[in-house]
Motif scaffolding. Structure first.
Motif, short mmCIF file in Angstrom:
data_model
loop_
_atom_site.label_atom_id
_atom_site.label_comp_id
_atom_site.label_asym_id
_atom_site.label_seq_id
_atom_site.Cartn_x
_atom_site.Cartn_y
_atom_site.Cartn_z
N ALA A 411 -48.02 25.84 15.21
CA ALA A 411 -48.26 24.60 15.95
C ALA A 411 -48.89 23.56 15.03
O ALA A 411 -49.80 23.88 14.26
N PRO A 412 -48.43 22.32 15.05
CA PRO A 412 -49.03 21.28 14.21
C PRO A 412 -50.52 21.15 14.53
O PRO A 412 -50.94 21.24 15.69
N LEU A 413 -51.32 20.92 13.49
CA LEU A 413 -52.77 20.77 13.69
C LEU A 413 -53.08 19.65 14.68
O LEU A 413 -54.03 19.74 15.47
N GLU A 414 -52.29 18.59 14.64
CA GLU A 414 -52.46 17.48 15.57
C GLU A 414 -52.51 17.96 17.01
O GLU A 414 -53.31 17.47 17.82
N TYR A 415 -51.67 18.96 17.34
CA TYR A 415 -51.60 19.45 18.72
C TYR A 415 -52.63 20.54 18.97
O TYR A 415 -53.21 20.61 20.07
N ALA A 416 -52.88 21.38 17.99
CA ALA A 416 -53.86 22.45 18.16
C ALA A 416 -55.25 21.88 18.40
O ALA A 416 -56.06 22.46 19.15
N LEU A 417 -55.56 20.73 17.79
CA LEU A 417 -56.88 20.12 17.96
C LEU A 417 -57.19 19.78 19.41
O LEU A 417 -58.35 19.83 19.84
#
Length: 514
Positions: A411-417
């Motif tokens: 999952a992209p970090l942008e979304y995991a955050l």
């Protein structure tokens, strides 16, 4: 991967605007060179488009600040608001508060994930909301007991006070992807800036979706803005992106954790650590007061000059509810002293701290501050009860475990955050001149202020008092300032009175758990 969220899309409505904002932009510019008086919007008939483009290209953008636009935004995340909308000084917002309004279980951003990552994300939201509900219930007896101690002769409104205070603390487990709704008012030049730089870290997809809707609403209202509208810069053009391209090998979990540990050690146990200030602040402040008044040192020594600027008994404007300091000639001398602090707050506390737009900070690119190691703030009230603290720690551990699993699933970090909790630690450096810091402390040293920001402000006031005692003696909460000015009632909060006669206390005696 989709370029749309799976949750309800952001809703953007242009609520109010100037009647002819683009023409106003040109009319204000033409007025600068008009020998016939003020040029009005209706005076522009034709041929003004080239002038508009010329003014824009030359960078004469103050003319774009006159027209303002009031938007309402719904279904936008707290993370987006913190990272983008409130990361600069030129706006005004009024948004729903998690301190006073309960978070609904279904009110969350769901990024464009799929498969196991999507299942994990949704499960995480549900589990954290269950923890929010349980922590609310666990905290009620603690809050009730503290209110009973503060108000022994009266029973506070249980729903209004006790439940809301428990809710204020329980929100620390809520994901930063929680939805908010707000009024957001900006000038034309700020919206153009939003559009040009909306594809930057940390929430580029949400930024693009929301800002595109804001710009479309503007163009629907006044299509003439197309004449100067520049397209968004690609994220690859930003200096942050360029740096990370060359630093990819250095971005290890170990390096991140080493940075975080070094930062925390430098705080020396404080929430906010004074790391820089001007050498001759008190002397410069005193001399600037004499300069305003046109008097020699013999008529007004340094101590008397500083009292005239900062003592509410002499400068009665400091006891007013309306902040008048930027208009007062003597009070404007407070612009000269300045202080810089290194700070660590939770994401939820910093979301309030950053609303003090005139005490600006360099806040982080969030993904560069995160690792798989739990990294969070624990509110003072939770630390009172070992069982509640143990449960809180368990919830935090589960949050970071899900975060790590999201990354392993690609999952992209942008979304995991979005799945990390409000308790997430935010580290940054903040600077302020004394005039604006004085106002901030007058608001945030109040016992009704959010507890973390209150502690940070107390740290700051105490350290300033150590290095600049004449100045630091007047960094005080509103009730103390009003008492010194002879303003009544002493507490301006009415029924929201905190229950403590703070105006009778010295800074060294300040303490609270709510």
């Amino acid at each position: 991967m989709s370029d749309r969220f799976l949750s309800p899309e952001p809703v953007v409505v242009l609520e109010k605007a100037f009647v002819r904002p683009f023409k106003n932009f040109v009319a204000t510019a033409k007025t600068c060179y008009s020998g016939k008086g003020v040029v009005r919007d209706e005076d522009l008939i034709e041929g003004y488009e080239l002038l508009a483009q010329s003014i824009y290209q030359a960078g004469h953008h103050t003319t774009l600040q006159h027209a303002h636009f009031q938007f309402t935004l719904t279904n936008v995340s707290r993370q987006f608001i913190w990272s983008f909308l409130h990361s600069h000084p030129f706006y005004n917002s009024e948004q729903v508060s998690q301190r006073y309004v309960a978070v609904k279980p279904e009110s969350f951003s769901i990024p464009p994930l799929s498969g196991e990552a999507l299942d994990l994300y949704i499960a995480g939201v549900h589990e954290q909301m269950e923890a929010y509900k349980k922590l609310n219930e666990m905290l009620l007896p603690l809050v009730d007991a503290e209110y009973a101690r503060l108000f022994p002769r009266q029973r506070r409104n249980f729903n209004r006070d006790v439940k809301k205070k428990a809710q204020e603390i329980a929100r620390y487990v809520v994901p930063i992807g929680a939805f908010a709704y707000l009024y957001h008012t900006i000038s034309g030049v700020t919206l153009l800036r939003y559009y040009r730089l909306c594809r930057q870290y940390d929430t580029p997809l949400e930024q693009r979706l929301v800002v595109e809707k804001m710009v479309q609403a503007l163009l629907d209202f006044d299509p003439e803005y197309k004449k100067i509208l520049e397209q968004p810069l690609p994220i690859e053009s930003t200096p942050e992106y360029q740096f990370y391209q060359g630093y990819a090998e250095g971005m290890t979990a170990q390096a991140t954790e080493r940075f975080l540990d070094e930062f925390d050690v430098s705080l020396e146990g404080r929430v906010s650590k004074l790391i820089d200030y001007k050498v001759n602040q008190e002397a410069v402040l005193a001399q600037s007061v004499r300069e305003v008044l046109g008097v020699p040192r013999a008529a007004l020594d340094d101590a008397a000059a500083i009292r005239l600027a900062l003592d509410p008994g002499e400068n009665r404007l400091l006891g007013e509810s309306l902040n008048l300091t930027t208009l007062s000639k003597i009070s404007r001398t407070l612009f000269h002293p300045s202080y810089t602090f290194r700070k660590k707050l939770s994401h939820t506390a910093d979301s309030q701290d950053q609303r003090h737009r005139m005490t600006p900070a360099s806040r982080p690119i969030l993904f560069a501050h995160t690792s798989d190691r739990p990294d969070y703030i624990t509110p003072a009230l939770i630390k009172i009860d070992p069982k509640i603290e143990a449960y809180y720690q368990e919830v935090m551990s589960q949050c970071w475990d899900r975060f790590a699993r999201m990354k392993r699933l690609g999952a992209p970090l942008e979304y995991a955050l979005y799945l990390l909790p409000n308790a997430l630690s935010i580290r940054f450096t903040e600077s302020s001149d004394l005039l604006n810091l004085h106002h901030k402390h007058a608001m945030r040293l109040c016992y009704n202020a959010q507890e973390e920001i209150w502690r940070a402000s107390l740290d700051e006031a105490q350290q300033i008092k150590e290095v600049n005692p004449s100045i630091g003696s007047y960094l005080l909460p509103p009730c103390t300032l009003r008492n010194m000015a002879g303003t009544r009632p002493v507490c301006p909060e009415g029924e929201r009175y905190c229950g403590v006669k703070v105006w009778r206390l010295d800074l060294s005696e300040y303490q609270r758990i709510l």
